[in-house]
Design an enzyme around this catalytic site. Structure first.
Site, mmCIF file in Angstrom:
data_model
loop_
_atom_site.group_PDB
_atom_site.id
_atom_site.type_symbol
_atom_site.label_atom_id
_atom_site.label_comp_id
_atom_site.label_asym_id
_atom_site.label_seq_id
_atom_site.Cartn_x
_atom_site.Cartn_y
_atom_site.Cartn_z
ATOM 1 N N ILE A 126 44.203 42.818 31.649
ATOM 2 C CA ILE A 126 42.702 43.478 31.343
ATOM 3 C C ILE A 126 42.696 44.772 30.925
ATOM 4 C CG2 ILE A 126 40.447 43.290 32.256
ATOM 5 C CD1 ILE A 126 41.778 40.676 31.469
ATOM 6 N N SER A 154 43.933 48.060 32.911
ATOM 7 C CA SER A 154 45.120 48.794 34.108
ATOM 8 C C SER A 154 45.885 48.337 34.484
ATOM 9 C CB SER A 154 43.721 49.523 35.061
ATOM 10 O OG SER A 154 43.422 48.329 35.759
ATOM 11 N N TRP A 162 26.892 51.166 36.086
ATOM 12 C CA TRP A 162 27.765 52.082 36.916
ATOM 13 C C TRP A 162 27.542 53.361 37.353
ATOM 14 C CZ3 TRP A 162 32.849 48.692 36.644
ATOM 15 C CH2 TRP A 162 32.640 47.230 37.266
ATOM 16 N N ARG A 212 37.304 50.011 48.681
ATOM 17 C CA ARG A 212 37.013 50.669 47.175
ATOM 18 C C ARG A 212 35.874 51.191 47.129
ATOM 19 N NH1 ARG A 212 38.925 51.994 42.941
ATOM 20 N NH2 ARG A 212 37.891 51.555 41.072
ATOM 21 N N TYR A 229 33.503 47.929 47.276
ATOM 22 C CA TYR A 229 33.802 46.693 48.158
ATOM 23 C C TYR A 229 34.973 46.967 49.113
ATOM 24 C CZ TYR A 229 38.028 45.710 45.120
ATOM 25 O OH TYR A 229 39.319 46.046 44.371
ATOM 26 N N HIS A 259 42.119 41.233 43.422
ATOM 27 C CA HIS A 259 41.832 42.147 44.616
ATOM 28 C C HIS A 259 42.741 41.866 45.871
ATOM 29 C CE1 HIS A 259 38.098 41.567 42.343
ATOM 30 N NE2 HIS A 259 38.111 42.837 42.316
ATOM 31 N N ASN A 263 26.273 47.307 42.613
ATOM 32 C CA ASN A 263 27.349 47.382 42.372
ATOM 33 C C ASN A 263 28.358 47.247 43.853
ATOM 34 O OD1 ASN A 263 29.838 47.622 41.231
ATOM 35 N ND2 ASN A 263 30.141 49.693 41.196
HETATM 36 N N1 GLN Z 1 39.865 47.534 31.698
HETATM 37 C C1 GLN Z 1 39.398 47.590 33.080
HETATM 38 C C2 GLN Z 1 40.778 47.611 33.896
HETATM 39 O O1 GLN Z 1 41.731 46.959 33.639
HETATM 40 C C3 GLN Z 1 38.533 46.527 33.385
HETATM 41 C C4 GLN Z 1 38.254 46.856 35.095
HETATM 42 C C5 GLN Z 1 36.712 45.827 35.336
HETATM 43 O O2 GLN Z 1 36.550 45.189 34.624
HETATM 44 N N2 GLN Z 1 36.276 46.283 36.386
HETATM 45 O O3 GLN Z 1 40.779 48.483 34.936
HETATM 46 ZN ZN ZN Z 2 37.174 43.028 35.750
#
Ligand code: GLN
Ligand code: ZN
Length: 767
Positions: free
Chosen positions: A446, A448, A576, A530, A527, A707, A126
């Site tokens: 997605i 968050s 993870w 993070r 990364y 990112h 990861n």
């Molecule tokens: N649902 C998660 C978010 O938006 C997905 C994050 C991810 O894929 N690493 O943070």
């Molecule tokens: Zn993602």
């Protein structure tokens, strides 16, 4: 005396000092000198800890302010032109390549606007590295603008009285893990080897001059399936690099077996090899047979990827076998890989139950492990340590914490029926379309939204008992409401609640599931700055009660738009976390699938009928070599996902999401999700877009890099959508960012999403 060796140590610091320092520097709150000072102190601390533990071979140049692969790109001058035209300081060039840079013009400096280089998973871990990116105009040379990092760090350790062994990624892996830049797509990076070798030679000569006796050169791609044309490069490279002007070279591989590539390394003139005997002890026989009698065999027997105490008896047995093959004076006891992937120090964990804590070993503890095993096989008396170790290994084996008969029984109920939706996609799609009536180019995110300082402060206060559960809930509800109102305002179609209640997408679930243990400080670098704090799977997994229903239902109550329920998928939770090593990944994943199935069904019952189950880690779990292990993995990974998501009605829309996706579209097909979103903004290769064009269900190819703090304009979105539409049909096209927005600031998010939604509206009008 058999020596002990460490291949790399975590660099973030036990208290995430490096994260804090880099972020403070990026935020303009501290100077570059402050940052460098923190780095220097961390390096000194890590070296000293290793020296004090009695480690014989201590690594240097395992440190990085962002990523060790990116460091090499800077050092070798593999810097795409777009990063060099602003006259940035070297460290800012490094950060610009790593994370992009967007700066308004000032009186004295021009505006800066560059995107980051692509970032991809480091093998099946990861950790993510920044992909070396080459073009026809790349001119390798030692870029000494910021010193010569491997040499400088070697000297720094020397000044502390510590002789180290510098670590450098090898030339074949460095090139093979890179890619051609968009202006040079016909370039095969590996063809650059003859131009790169002289630069490595120069670097090695400088290290030798500084007093380095040995270097560790990593060639981890040796555990991949390599084409013949790449296999043959090792000979070319190492024949050239081994020389009396260079330190001795120990060529290191890890994360798998090199046996299928044995030919590639058979007659290399290097001083020795390192192999990963944790992941693959079976290779010992064959790899030992290629050594020429003078070469060192570094035996990786202490796991660099997991947190379980090493079984001294077992590890010593492996090392003894190696000794039998090549002789005592040629064997070194080592960590299997760099310890980068493990948390820094178990001692700082004060909340773990003593029984469980006794089963673990973090990076600092692993130092003692390599030393003890080395002493043991050398015949020194370490009886006390062996005895204590045997006792904890036995206690874990016999503990009742690890088994739950109910879970094991339920596992036997899994069959294809349980893992198949009621109808196939076309029928489901029709019912979903009727129910939600979404426009063309539906927009969504997605999951968050920015995890602001206020959110973290409030979570901490709650954890410390400084605010009540009610107060905390009110705070979270307010956050959810803000996120909902914002999404309504800019016109997103499928909303999310923003995940403010989640510290981390895996940790959050781990903490609510039975069978997990968590640390308070077990951070691991993911990364750049993070870090994640992976939970630890210690026993059979089950879900005692609903985990996410409350927040989703509250969010839905605020709006008429569909609200996506948001879950992390079984494979990602497994990948993870630190997994168990006493049962298979498949069993752990299916147990998680069942636990999540209950959650998905509960969400549906509560009226949440768009549900996203994120599987960003599915790709990285892919066994590194093709073959049965890989196809088995794909089967159980997809099955676990379908176990989780197949209990719902046809009209319930299941989404899934993938990051960093050098994905094979066939792998996602097997999940049978109704809508998938994938990280895509860094993908320039039209052939790759093409591969997704016959994906049967709906898909959102990520349109901007989350990112990076950079804000794409509406026009940029329009162009990108146009480009994708050349190969991808409009009626399956979802519009979304690459990934969750938690690491971004609100201003960036507001502008980026507004531009994205506005672009989608344009296309809607056109089609
Ligand atoms: N649902 C998660 C978010 O938006 C997905 C994050 C991810 O894929 N690493 O943070
Ligand atoms: Zn993602």
């Amino acid at each position: 005396m058999v020596q002990s060796s460490v291949l790399g140590f975590p660099r973030i610091g036990g208290q995430r000092e490096l994260k804090k320092a880099t972020e403070s520097y990026w935020g303009g709150k501290s100077s570059v000198e402050d940052l460098l000072e923190v780095g220097k102190n961390l390096r000194a601390k890590n070296w000293t800890a290793q020296k004090e533990a009695g480690v014989d071979i201590i690594p240097s140049n395992d440190f990085s302010y962002y990523d060790q692969v990116l460091d090499l790109s800077l050092l070798f001058n593999a810097i795409p032109e777009r990063y060099t035209k602003y006259d940035l300081a070297p460290i800012d060039v490094l950060f610009a390549m790593g994370r992009g840079l967007q700066k308004k013009a000032t009186d004295s400096t021009p505006a800066v606007d560059v995107t980051a280089l692509e970032m991809v998973k480091w093998f099946d871990s990861n950790y993510h590295y920044v992909r070396p990116t080459f073009s026809h105009s790349t001119e390798f040379k030692l870029n000494t603008a910021a010193g010569i990092k491997p040499v400088d760090e070697f000297n720094e350790a020397k000044a502390l009285g510590i002789q180290t062994r510098p670590v450098i990624l090898g030339p074949v892996s460095y090139l093979y893990l890179g890619k051609a830049d968009k202006d040079s797509l016909d370039l095969d990076p590996i063809s650059l080897l003859p131009k790169l070798i002289p630069v490595y030679k120069e670097l090695l000569a400088k290290l030798k001059e500084a007093g380095a006796e040995q270097v560790q050169i990593d060639e981890p791609i040796l555990v991949l399936d390599l084409p013949e044309s790449v296999q043959s490069k090792f000979k070319e490279a190492y024949d050239a690099l081994v020389s009396s002007d260079a330190p001795e070279i120990i060529l290191a591989t890890y994360f798998g077996t090199v046996v299928p590539n044995l030919k590639a390394i058979e007659n290399l003139p290097v001083a020795g090899f390192h192999f990963d005997f944790v992941r693959n002890p079976e290779q010992l026989e064959q790899v030992a047979s290629i050594l020429n009698g003078n070469q060192t065999l570094s035996a990786g027997v202490v796991d660099g990827r997991n947190i379980w105490k090493t079984d001294f008896a077992k590890a010593s047995e492996v090392v003894n076998k190696a000794i039998e093959k090549v002789g005592k004076d040629k064997v070194v006891v080592a960590t299997s890989s760099s310890l980068l992937h493990t948390p820094v120090d178990l001692e700082t964990e004060t909340k773990l139950p003593a029984e469980i804590k006794d089963w673990f070993s973090f990076a600092t503890q692993k130092l003692d492990e390599v030393v003890t095993i080395a002493k043991n096989v050398s015949g020194e008396d370490v009886a006390d340590k062996l005895e204590a170790n045997a006792k904890s290994i036995k206690a874990r084996k016999e503990s009742s914490i690890t088994t739950n008969p109910k879970v094991q029984e339920r596992l036997t109920t899994i069959n294809e029926g349980l893992a198949t939706r009621k109808a196939a996609f076309p029928e489901r799609n029709a019912e979903q379309q009727k129910k939600y009536n979404l426009p063309l180019f539906p927009t969504t995110t997605i999951g968050s939204f920015p995890q602001t300082k206020e959110i973290r402060v409030s979570r901490n206060k709650f954890a410390k008992g400084q605010i009540t559960a009610d107060e905390y809930e009110q705070f979270i509800n307010q956050e959810i409401e803000n996120v909902v109102r914002f999404q309504e305002k800019i016109g997103l179609d499928v909303l999310v609640h923003g995940e403010p209640e989640r510290n981390d997408m895996v940790q959050y679930f781990g903490e609510q599931l039975d069978g997990f243990a968590f640390t308070t400080n077990g951070w691991v670098q993911s990364y750049g700055s993070r870090c994640v704090r992976p939970p630890i799977i210690v026993g059979d997994v089950s879900r005692p009660k609903a985990m996410t229903v409350k927040e989703s239902v509250y969010a839905q109550s605020l709006t008429k738009s569909p609200m996506k329920g948001m879950l992390t998928g079984p494979v990602t939770i497994l990948r993870w976390s630190f997994p168990r090593d006493d049962v298979s990944g498949k069993i752990q994943s299916l147990q998680l699938g069942l636990a999540l199935r209950d959650e998905v069904n509960d969400l549906e019952k509560a009226g949440i009928t768009v549900i996203q189950v994120d599987e960003p880690a599915i790709r990285e779990g892919l066994p590194l070599r093709a073959g049965k292990e890989r196809s088995d993995y794909l089967n159980w990974a997809a099955q676990s996902f379908r176990v989780a998501t197949s209990g719902v009605e046809n009209s319930t829309q299941i989404h899934s999401h993938f990051c960093y996706s050098d994905l094979d579209p066939n792998h996602i097909k097997a999940l049978d999700a109704d809508v998938v979103s994938i990280e895509f903004s860094k993908k320039d290769d039209p052939n790759y877009i093409q591969e997704f064009s016959d994906y049967p269900n709906h898909i959102g190819l990520g349109l901007f890099d989350i990112h990076s703090p950079r804000i794409p304009s509406k026009q940029e979105f329009v162009s990108r959508i146009e480009e994708i539409l050349k190969v991808y049909p409009a009626n399956k096209f979802w519009v979304n960012p690459d990934c969750g927005l938690k690491t971004r600031g609100w201003t960036e998010v507001q502008e980026s999403l507004t531009n994205m939604v506005d672009a989608a509206k344009d296309f809607r009008a056109k089609y």
